[in-house]
Scaffold this motif. Structure first.
Motif, PDB file in Angstrom:
ATOM      1  N   LEU A 274       0.817  -1.229   0.000  1.00 14.87           N
ATOM      2  CA  LEU A 274       0.000   0.000   0.000  1.00 14.87           C
ATOM      3  C   LEU A 274       0.845   1.271   0.000  1.00 14.87           C
ATOM      4  O   LEU A 274       0.344   2.350  -0.322  1.00 14.87           O
TER       5      LEU A 274
ATOM      6  N   ARG B  99      -5.742   3.046  -5.291  1.00 16.16           N
ATOM      7  CA  ARG B  99      -5.508   2.561  -3.924  1.00 16.16           C
ATOM      8  C   ARG B  99      -6.831   2.455  -3.157  1.00 16.16           C
ATOM      9  O   ARG B  99      -7.083   1.482  -2.451  1.00 16.16           O
TER      10      ARG B  99
ATOM     11  N   PHE C 138       0.142   4.702  -6.677  1.00 22.91           N
ATOM     12  CA  PHE C 138      -0.967   4.162  -7.469  1.00 22.91           C
ATOM     13  C   PHE C 138      -1.503   5.236  -8.421  1.00 22.91           C
ATOM     14  O   PHE C 138      -1.458   6.418  -8.118  1.00 22.91           O
TER      15      PHE C 138
ATOM     16  N   SER D 143       2.171   1.194   6.823  1.00 20.94           N
ATOM     17  CA  SER D 143       2.439   1.721   5.493  1.00 20.94           C
ATOM     18  C   SER D 143       2.923   3.173   5.570  1.00 20.94           C
ATOM     19  O   SER D 143       3.824   3.588   4.826  1.00 20.94           O
TER      20      SER D 143
END
Ligand code: AMP
Ligand code: MN
Length: 252
Positions: free
Chosen positions: A196, A205, A200, A230
């Motif tokens: 994550l 995401r 993206f 993350s």
């Protein structure tokens, strides 16, 4: 049954997403009342003839395989490394004047995956306006994103992965490779949290996280934990990038 904890977290994810969409709405004109929440139905979306449309799909299957013979992988969830270095879902632009959304998506999947995966209206999850990239908004570039989810057999997913790296027309061009999303967390904290922390495309995401929650592939608690970890990984990456300037002989 949906737990209150899940609903709370799901709302949080939706809020984050609609925050981006609100930003878009303030700048856009004449967006219909039915679309005011940022989300819209598939039919409402198709009424916007001046909009461009793009369809993407999350393909997944169950799996009994285990990482290192002990960590259950549980599900294979497919994403791709795009030409722009960002992670995203397979799919692309569709022209509703020439094809249905689902036919267009299947056409895109044939190009990107080498397999014409059939996608139906029943696989449709949501349609929404794409948030503008900062500073680049123009009302003429209005883009509606349609998102689909399709469950498959593990063997079908494996076939797609093989075809994507061999016969797919876009391999090595628009698509640099298919990737599986790790849903587990290793002892050292690797797995979903590190995944994550990558970059993206657009709302991919959020589409991933919403799907993991909605399909009960990951519990809200585990996702919260992964997101926390993350953020730490992200901070470390920022430091790492800062230090990398030395390699080029430049000061940051
Ligand atoms: P593609 O041809 O797959 O790059 O997709 C068509 C358009 O949709 C491009 O403008 C992408 O930047 C955009 N796009 C693709 N995936 C997403 C996503 N998950 N969220 C927002 N925009 C996306
Ligand atoms: Mn694409």
């Amino acid at each position: 049954m949906t737990s209150p904890k899940y609903r709370g977290f799901s709302r949080l994810v939706s809020c984050l997403q609609s925050g981006l969409l609100t930003q878009h709405r303030k700048k856009g004109e004449q967006i219909k009342k039915g679309m005011a929440s940022g989300q819209m139905s598939r039919d409402e979306a198709l009424e916007c003839t001046r909009c461009r449309h793009a369809c993407h799909v999350l393909l997944y299957s169950e799996t009994a395989s285990q990482l290192f013979g002990r960590i259950p992988i549980r599900y294979i969830v497919l994403m791709q490394m795009r030409f722009d270095g960002l992670l995203g879902f397979p799919g692309g632009f569709v022209n509703p004047l020439e094809e249905t959304l689902e036919e267009g998506l299947t056409r895109e999947l044939l190009e990107e995956l080498g397999v014409a995966v059939p996608v139906s209206k029943e696989d449709h999850v949501e349609s929404c306006f794409s948030p503008p990239r900062s500073g680049t908004y123009s009302s003429s570039s209005r883009l509606i994103l349609h998102f689909y989810v399709k469950k498959m057999e593990e063997e079908q997913i494996q076939e797609i992965e093989k075809a994507a790296a061999s016969t797919a027309a876009d391999h090595g061009l628009e698509v640099l490779g298919m990737v599986r999303v790790p849903l587990y967390t290793t002892k050292s904290g690797g797995g979903l949290s590190c995944f994550l922390s990558h970059s993206f495309i657009g709302v991919a995401r959020f589409q991933l996280m919403n799907s993991l929650l909605r399909l009960h592939l990951v519990s809200p608690g585990d996702l919260q934990e992964a997101l926390r970890s993350s953020q730490r990984t992200h901070a470390e990456s920022a430091q790492n990038l800062q230090a990398a300037f030395k390699l080029t002989g430049e000061q940051p």
